[in-house]
Design a protein around this motif. Sequence first.
Motif, mmCIF file in Angstrom:
data_model
loop_
_atom_site.group_PDB
_atom_site.id
_atom_site.type_symbol
_atom_site.label_atom_id
_atom_site.label_comp_id
_atom_site.label_asym_id
_atom_site.label_seq_id
_atom_site.Cartn_x
_atom_site.Cartn_y
_atom_site.Cartn_z
ATOM 1 N N PHE A 1 0.859 -1.189 0.000
ATOM 2 C CA PHE A 1 0.000 0.000 0.000
ATOM 3 C C PHE A 1 0.897 1.242 0.000
ATOM 4 C CE2 PHE A 1 -4.441 1.314 1.205
ATOM 5 C CZ PHE A 1 -4.240 2.677 1.124
ATOM 6 N N ALA A 2 0.742 2.070 -1.028
ATOM 7 C CA ALA A 2 1.565 3.280 -1.143
ATOM 8 C C ALA A 2 0.716 4.417 -1.683
ATOM 9 C CB ALA A 2 2.761 3.032 -2.059
ATOM 10 N N CYS A 3 1.165 5.648 -1.445
ATOM 11 C CA CYS A 3 0.400 6.811 -1.909
ATOM 12 C C CYS A 3 1.323 8.006 -2.116
ATOM 13 C CB CYS A 3 -0.703 7.165 -0.925
ATOM 14 S SG CYS A 3 -0.111 7.756 0.682
ATOM 15 N N LYS A 4 0.733 9.092 -2.593
ATOM 16 C CA LYS A 4 1.479 10.328 -2.786
ATOM 17 C C LYS A 4 1.804 10.978 -1.445
ATOM 18 C CE LYS A 4 -0.356 11.738 -7.314
ATOM 19 N NZ LYS A 4 -1.172 12.759 -8.028
ATOM 20 N N ASN A 5 2.801 11.846 -1.466
ATOM 21 C CA ASN A 5 3.203 12.564 -0.256
ATOM 22 C C ASN A 5 2.306 13.781 -0.076
ATOM 23 O OD1 ASN A 5 4.484 13.529 1.974
ATOM 24 N ND2 ASN A 5 6.296 14.275 0.895
ATOM 25 N N ASP A 6 1.114 13.509 0.366
ATOM 26 C CA ASP A 6 0.125 14.545 0.646
ATOM 27 C C ASP A 6 -0.280 14.393 2.107
ATOM 28 O OD1 ASP A 6 -2.908 15.261 0.964
ATOM 29 O OD2 ASP A 6 -2.281 16.330 -0.849
ATOM 30 N N ARG A 7 -0.284 15.493 2.852
ATOM 31 C CA ARG A 7 -0.565 15.422 4.290
ATOM 32 C C ARG A 7 -1.904 14.734 4.570
ATOM 33 N NH1 ARG A 7 0.853 17.830 9.097
ATOM 34 N NH2 ARG A 7 -0.837 18.193 10.569
ATOM 35 N N ASN A 8 -2.911 15.077 3.777
ATOM 36 C CA ASN A 8 -4.227 14.482 3.970
ATOM 37 C C ASN A 8 -4.194 12.981 3.683
ATOM 38 O OD1 ASN A 8 -6.937 14.586 4.670
ATOM 39 N ND2 ASN A 8 -7.615 15.113 2.598
ATOM 40 N N PHE A 9 -3.418 12.586 2.663
ATOM 41 C CA PHE A 9 -3.284 11.170 2.339
ATOM 42 C C PHE A 9 -2.623 10.420 3.490
ATOM 43 C CE2 PHE A 9 -3.432 10.921 -2.583
ATOM 44 C CZ PHE A 9 -4.489 11.807 -2.610
ATOM 45 N N ILE A 10 -1.501 10.947 3.948
ATOM 46 C CA ILE A 10 -0.726 10.254 4.975
ATOM 47 C C ILE A 10 -1.517 10.132 6.270
ATOM 48 C CG2 ILE A 10 1.376 10.349 6.373
ATOM 49 C CD1 ILE A 10 2.718 11.779 3.998
ATOM 50 N N ARG A 11 -2.265 11.162 6.610
ATOM 51 C CA ARG A 11 -3.069 11.130 7.830
ATOM 52 C C ARG A 11 -4.197 10.100 7.740
ATOM 53 N NH1 ARG A 11 -1.270 12.802 12.698
ATOM 54 N NH2 ARG A 11 -0.055 14.712 12.493
ATOM 55 N N ASN A 12 -4.564 9.717 6.534
ATOM 56 C CA ASN A 12 -5.648 8.754 6.344
ATOM 57 C C ASN A 12 -5.153 7.393 5.888
ATOM 58 O OD1 ASN A 12 -8.489 10.045 6.658
ATOM 59 N ND2 ASN A 12 -7.276 11.617 5.633
ATOM 60 N N LEU A 13 -3.853 7.213 5.885
ATOM 61 C CA LEU A 13 -3.250 5.943 5.468
ATOM 62 C C LEU A 13 -3.590 4.847 6.485
ATOM 63 C CD1 LEU A 13 -1.174 5.031 3.194
ATOM 64 C CD2 LEU A 13 0.563 5.235 4.958
ATOM 65 N N PRO A 14 -4.134 3.704 6.046
ATOM 66 C CA PRO A 14 -4.438 2.623 6.997
ATOM 67 C C PRO A 14 -3.188 1.858 7.395
ATOM 68 C CG PRO A 14 -4.942 1.902 4.782
ATOM 69 C CD PRO A 14 -4.522 3.345 4.669
ATOM 70 N N GLY A 15 -3.293 1.101 8.476
ATOM 71 C CA GLY A 15 -2.190 0.239 8.883
ATOM 72 C C GLY A 15 -1.086 0.978 9.611
#
Length: 447
Positions: A278-292
């Motif tokens: 599971f990976a995503c962009k470096n966006d504060r909102n994304f990281i704060r909602n990253l599961p696990g």
Amino acid sequence: MRYLPLTPQDRADMLAKIGVKSIDDLFTDVPQAARLGGTVDLPKHMTELEVERHVSKLASKNTPASSVPFFVGAGAYKHHVPSTVDHLIQRSEFLTAYTPYQPEISQGTLQTLFEFQTQVALLTGMDVANASMYDGSTACGEAVVMASRVTKRRKAVLAGSLHPHYADTTKTLCKYLDIDVVSEPARHDGLGKLTDHITEETACVVVQTPDVFGRLHDLEPVVKAAHDKGALVIAVFTEPVSLGLVKSPGEMGADICVGEGQGIGVGLNFGGPYVGLFACKNDRNFIRNLPGRLAGETVDADGRRGFVLTLSTREQHIRREKATSNICTNSGLCALAFTIHMTLLGEKGLRQLARLNHETACDLADRLTSVPGVELLTDSFFNEFSLKLPKPAAGVVDALVEKGVLGGVPASRLFPGALEDVLIVAATETNTEADLSAFAAALKEVL
């Protein structure tokens, strides 16, 4: 330690302590009519030796993947795993480590998770990766839920070529979170009118590449259509080795990337345990909602390098209603196996492995399509492709087994009632020249 049954005196003491006269008194709440009369129809007990012999006899009815030419894929792939991997993960400090509940004394575990995250981010072309999920399908479902939280929207669009197990898992998770899922019909010929379903209410579009039929997709048109409507794109893969050769989801502009890591370091294992990426962009909102879990690097009071669990938004750490996911652990041992295998390969080795997979699949496709009546449906693929047969694929697969070849997955097994003449075939570096010849000869004979 062997199981030691209770003695009659043990049972008498326990019943006396509870305050009843017999075991039957414990079941007085169960109506007599609902109770089973007589004995249970089970075989008598066996000795340990007899059980071993019986189970071995049952196991001998199977056709092991390593015993015949093997071309089964559709989400789980037979790759060579170096013996070093199994040797290292069975060291006691790795094998017995459960989970870093006390991060300050789990530095070794946290460092391996940090290395794993780094490798996954590089592999997928994304900025941030977590410490793994249960498997690819649950990662896909969690990604849709994350996209809904990030966009504040409650509609997801799934491509018809997404692996149906991933689609089903996603629908199950979304059903109880009131997220509307729109799924395109199963199709092996591309993405069709997928982008027509994207509206201002769409949270995300889920696209797999290579898809369940093996077809590679350029995600950039989908990304543009989704971003024009304010939606996110979730890129899915089931074969991590493909990322050693094809353009990564991050390079194509995907916002979130999820998939199955089994193809690197983890054996088939009868379907599990596996390791979700599971990976995503470096966006504060994304990281704060990253599961696990998310392992981070820091320094201690003396300036020494150290590792911590950071941004812990799981339900074990914060209030349940604020948690990003009910995923409360990570596939630690499988993630470690992935990391060790990736480290052994290195970038050059991964690219060589990927190229060998692709070349083997191309060779196999040429051989099989030379059989009269067999048509290649997948014009762009990595190591997996689909064939159209002149007969129902399920029966052909059964006949191939009789010829000593495990020849793929009938599409009708994944999509019941549809695509009955479609066969999904995978080839990896484990397939030899003799395997390819045996498959082509057996298919010609069966057809």
